[in-house]
Design an enzyme around this catalytic site. Structure first.
Site, mmCIF file in Angstrom:
data_model
loop_
_atom_site.group_PDB
_atom_site.id
_atom_site.type_symbol
_atom_site.label_atom_id
_atom_site.label_comp_id
_atom_site.label_asym_id
_atom_site.label_seq_id
_atom_site.Cartn_x
_atom_site.Cartn_y
_atom_site.Cartn_z
ATOM 1 N N GLU A 63 0.860 -1.189 0.000
ATOM 2 C CA GLU A 63 0.000 0.000 0.000
ATOM 3 C C GLU A 63 0.894 1.236 0.000
ATOM 4 O O GLU A 63 1.156 1.856 1.033
ATOM 5 C CB GLU A 63 -0.974 -0.072 1.176
ATOM 6 C CG GLU A 63 -1.886 -1.289 1.010
ATOM 7 C CD GLU A 63 -2.871 -1.496 2.133
ATOM 8 O OE1 GLU A 63 -3.661 -2.450 2.034
ATOM 9 O OE2 GLU A 63 -2.859 -0.724 3.109
ATOM 10 N N HIS A 153 -3.752 3.433 5.022
ATOM 11 C CA HIS A 153 -3.836 2.289 4.102
ATOM 12 C C HIS A 153 -4.360 2.737 2.745
ATOM 13 O O HIS A 153 -4.898 3.831 2.603
ATOM 14 C CB HIS A 153 -4.825 1.246 4.651
ATOM 15 C CG HIS A 153 -4.338 0.530 5.860
ATOM 16 N ND1 HIS A 153 -3.933 -0.776 5.844
ATOM 17 C CD2 HIS A 153 -4.178 0.955 7.140
ATOM 18 C CE1 HIS A 153 -3.547 -1.137 7.056
ATOM 19 N NE2 HIS A 153 -3.685 -0.112 7.865
ATOM 20 N N GLU A 217 -8.380 4.625 4.987
ATOM 21 C CA GLU A 217 -8.225 4.074 3.632
ATOM 22 C C GLU A 217 -8.235 5.231 2.649
ATOM 23 O O GLU A 217 -9.220 5.956 2.537
ATOM 24 C CB GLU A 217 -9.380 3.108 3.320
ATOM 25 C CG GLU A 217 -9.428 1.884 4.215
ATOM 26 C CD GLU A 217 -8.383 0.831 3.846
ATOM 27 O OE1 GLU A 217 -7.755 0.959 2.769
ATOM 28 O OE2 GLU A 217 -8.200 -0.112 4.639
#
Ligand SMILES: [Zn+2]
Length: 336
Positions: A63, A153, A217
């Site tokens: 990531e 992430h 995220e």
């Protein structure tokens, strides 16, 4: 001199294995940088403000965008263009997986916290998770300070909502409206409220140290150098303001959408199949009663209101989470 020839990311990729000795360097303004272990860097100004901030990334090694973002912030501190005025701990999590360009070697590292690393056969990733925990514990030992941990992430799949954050279960503490607005200022305007303990990194810091902690995220996975960093600019700018103790961007609460986590579907059988495509986007909504998965003989269905799917993964180990579902919720008296 530390970071004279290689920055944090380059040094970590060149030396992913544990380091025996910490290494440090003091900047002209008195800010002290200590490389505690590979990919674990403490940055402490001579006279820090009231906050202790942990920024972690690369807990999933492939990531890359958050890793590049965090490395960029460290480089800005090194060249003096960003003044670090709070205590800051930067962690590049799964260093060997970063080198290999994989999510993990043997483990999903974001299921190894709150002591889960001590279960089963030891391996390098479990040792690394323990080391990450240990350095966070040492970093958060001073009482009476504000504590933040943003675990950054990117997701494997497409998402109908590109950026979102998981707010870990925090019994006895209201959800923070200020934090939801802070994340909106990072471009993260979708928040998922978790209602059960878990072994994620953000839950560890929230639960053990009372930190305002989130799994954030930021978009989709791409290899190093292939990220369109303009998509992360709002996040970079807001984190820079946080580090520099400058006024933060707090968009109106109405810009954020909040969901309750509804079902946490763990896989119980080898024969586990979703009824939707493997690459179905996060936040795809299904109607009440819809069959989502077959887990052996067990049927996993949507309840009485429509639910949206997050993080479907049929290939997890038995006992691990294969799917979350969420439902939209109101900002009510659970928030403060
Ligand atoms: Zn991840």
């Amino acid at each position: 001199m530390l970071f004279e020839h290689q920055d944090l990311l380059a040094l970590t990729l060149a030396h992913p294995q544990p380091r025996r000795q910490p290494q440090s360097r003091t900047l002209a303004d008195g800010t002290r940088l200590t490389l505690i272990d590979t990919g674990i860097l403490a940055i402490e100004p001579a006279r820090p403000g009231d906050s202790d901030i942990v920024l972690s990334c690369g807990v999933h090694g492939n990531e890359t965008a958050p890793i590049e973002l965090v490395n960029d912030l460290v480089n800005a501190i090194l060249d003096g263009s960003l003044k670090c005025r709070q205590r800051l701990l930067v962690q590049l999590g799964n260093t060997q997986a970063m080198v290999d360009g994989t999510r993990g070697i043997l483990e999903n590292m974001n299921r190894l916290f709150s002591g889960a690393h001590a279960q089963g056969e030891p391996n390098d990733e479990k040792r690394r998770a323990a080391r990450l925990e240990q350095t966070v514990r040492a970093f958060f030992q001073q009482p009476g300070r504000k504590r933040f941990h943003y675990d950054l992430h990117t997701a494997i799949r497409d998402s109908q909502r590109e950026k979102f954050a998981v707010y870990p279960y925090r019994p006895g503490r209201p959800w923070s409206i200020e934090q939801i607005r802070f994340l909106a200022g990072c471009g993260v305007k979708t928040i998922l409220l978790s209602h059960s303990p878990t072994t994620t990194y953000s839950y560890f810091s929230s639960n053990e140290f009372g930190a305002d902690a989130f799994t954030v995220e930021l978009g989709k996975v791409y290899p190093f150098g292939h990220n369109d960093m303009s998509r992360f600019e709002a996040c970079r700018a807001q984190l820079a303001r946080l580090i520099a103790a400058e006024p933060l961007d707090y968009p109106p609460l109405a810009q954020s959408v909040v969901y309750d986590v509804c079902q946490v579907v763990n896989k119980h059988h080898e024969e586990f199949q979703f009824t939707f495509a493997d690459d179905q986007a996060n936040f795809t909504e299904f109607a009440p009663g819809h069959l989502l998965a077959n887990d052996g003989e067990r049927e996993v269905r949507v309840g009485e209101v429509a639910e949206s799917i997050i993080f479907p993964n049929a290939n997890v180990a038995i006992g691990q989470r294969a799917l979350l579902t969420v439902v939209p919720t109101e900002i009510d008296d659970r928030f403060e």
